[in-house]
Enzyme design. Structure first.
Site, PDB file in Angstrom:
ATOM      1  CG  ASP A 205      -1.762   1.217   1.351  1.00 39.86           C
ATOM      2  OD1 ASP A 205      -2.782   1.361   0.657  1.00 39.86           O
ATOM      3  OD2 ASP A 205      -1.358   2.092   2.151  1.00 39.86           O
ATOM      4  CE  LYS A 209      -1.954   4.947   1.092  1.00 35.69           C
ATOM      5  NZ  LYS A 209      -2.131   4.527   2.486  1.00 35.69           N
TER       6      LYS A 209
END
Ligand code: HSE
Length: 423
Positions: A205, A209
């Site tokens: 994750d 980003k």
């Protein structure tokens, strides 16, 4: 590589904004609740599409429909908001909407990290607008800050804690001695974690980003696989105690850095954070990002990185931007992108129950070495490229790697860079 030459929007924005909401999970419900509390904002959730008719939901059943494509077919919807879990389906929907030149908001970082070049190109080709502030750092306005405020200023680095769930787990383990599994279960219960928490704990994750940040901070369109990402699945109280004994906390830190020779690197890894770093006090689901700019100096943004209301707040901010006819400028994407490199040295703390990973890591300048009940441990230097290559082996061995120092240009890389500059 697409280089947008302009951003164009339809001339008028309907008031109130008529929203088609795709997905009604944590973020969708957070946004819905915010809009209920802010009638003066001027937005109406006209249609909501969800996947599973059998699921119990907090609104009456007549508020939901089960085919997101029907929202794509509705020309009266001024904005489509995509907040579903499935990255492939999210891409299909967002792509179809942009091909119609629509205004679209998404929070899907995995989808964006994989398809950003095509999504930028679709905006250019069809004149639609895609905003995605909620995809990075929840409530923190980091994308608009990078895109609008720092769009023309060179940045030395952008670094920070980009994942709320792993930070929550590390905080609970460090402050209360909570067991890893129990802390993760709490993060899931509180709505911070992804449906598959491996995405948080193995740092997929925050890698997504970091890829999105690289586009806005440096005009660099990376594939996720180019970015080293190391997680905390193997962390134990022993590792946390070792860091504490050195006066540090372990935090999962994403780093984007421009080297003096102009090349840019990016990585996400558990990192020793000293007490004088602003990241030291970023706890629980909070995120924090430092931007080191050429002329502004260093700025630090801190806020809630996960949860329905904080992430819904970022979507609200995108809605407000659309009301003002604003789109990302992508200024740095229009310039020549810097070169990307992983050919850099870094000092790490390694603890591994299986010593078979040691040979491939070729640790040098080893300053600490030993073994205990949880395996062999050492502090020494390796390269980002080696860690990237060995990442899966390290994970399978149950090893923990923590970055303990700054990134350095290796001697070989230094020579290559110097000879390139001399030509
Ligand atoms: N699972 C993500 C996190 C949600 O923990 O940060 C916000 O992107």
């Amino acid at each position: 590589m697409p280089r947008p030459s302009h951003t164009s929007l339809p001339d008028t924005v309907h008031s109130p904004l008529r929203i088609g909401l795709m997905g009604f999970g944590c973020v969708g419900q957070g946004l819905y609740d915010i809009l209920q509390q802010l009638p003066e904002f001027g937005a109406e959730v006209r249609r909501i599409a969800v996947k599973n008719p059998a699921k119990t939901r907090p609104l009456p059943a007549h508020r939901f429909e089960y085919h997101a494509d029907a929202l794509l077919d509705d020309p009266e919807l001024d904005v489509l908001i995509e907040v579903i879990d499935d990255a492939a389906e999210a891409f299909r929907l967002v792509k179809a909407a942009l091909q119609q030149g629509r205004r679209v908001i998404t929070a899907n970082k995995a989808m964006l990290a994989r398809h950003l070049p095509e999504l930028v190109q679709l905006q250019e080709q069809f004149g639609g607008t895609l905003l995605y502030e909620a995809s990075v750092c929840g409530s923190i306005p980091i994308l608009r800050t990078l895109d609008a405020h720092f769009g023309s200023e060179p940045l030395r680095s952008v670094s920070g804690i980009l994942n709320g769930s792993s930070n929550y787990v590390l905080t609970r383990m460090t402050q209360e001695g909570t067991d890893y599994a129990a802390a993760l279960a709490e993060a899931q219960l509180l709505g911070f974690a992804e449906t598959d928490p491996t995405l948080d704990m193995a740092a997929f994750d925050p890698r997504s980003k970091a890829v999105i940040l690289a586009a806005h901070a440096y005009g660099l369109l990376l594939q996720p696989e180019q970015v080293l990402h190391l997680g905390i699945e193997a962390i134990t109280p022993t590792d946390i105690a070792y860091a504490q004994a050195q006066g540090h906390k372990i935090k999962v830190v994403a780093t984007l850095e421009q080297l003096p020779d102009g090349r840019v690197t990016a990585l996400v890894a558990p990192t020793f954070v000293a007490a004088d770093s602003p990241l030291y006090t970023v706890e629980h689901e909070f995120n924090g990002v430092s931007v080191e700019a050429a002329f502004a100096g260093t700025q630090f943004l801190r806020g809630r990185g996960a949860g329905g209301h904080p992430t819904g707040s970022a979507v609200l901010s995108d809605l407000a931007a659309l009301q003002r006819q604003q789109a990302y400028g992508y200024t740095k994407l229009r310039q020549t992108a810097p070169a990307f490199t992983n050919n850099l040295a870094v000092e790490i703390y390694l603890r591994t129950p299986k010593e078979n990973v040691l040979e491939a890591l070729t640790l040098t300048d080893v300053s600490v070495e030993g073994s205990g009940p949880e395996g062999y441990f050492a502090v020494g230097y390796t390269t980002l490229a080696t860690l990237l290559e060995q990442r899966e082996n390290l994970r399978q061995a149950g090893a923990l790697v923590v970055r303990t120092g700054p990134i350095r240009i290796t001697e070989v890389a230094q020579q290559v860079a110097e000879s390139a500059l001399a030509q």
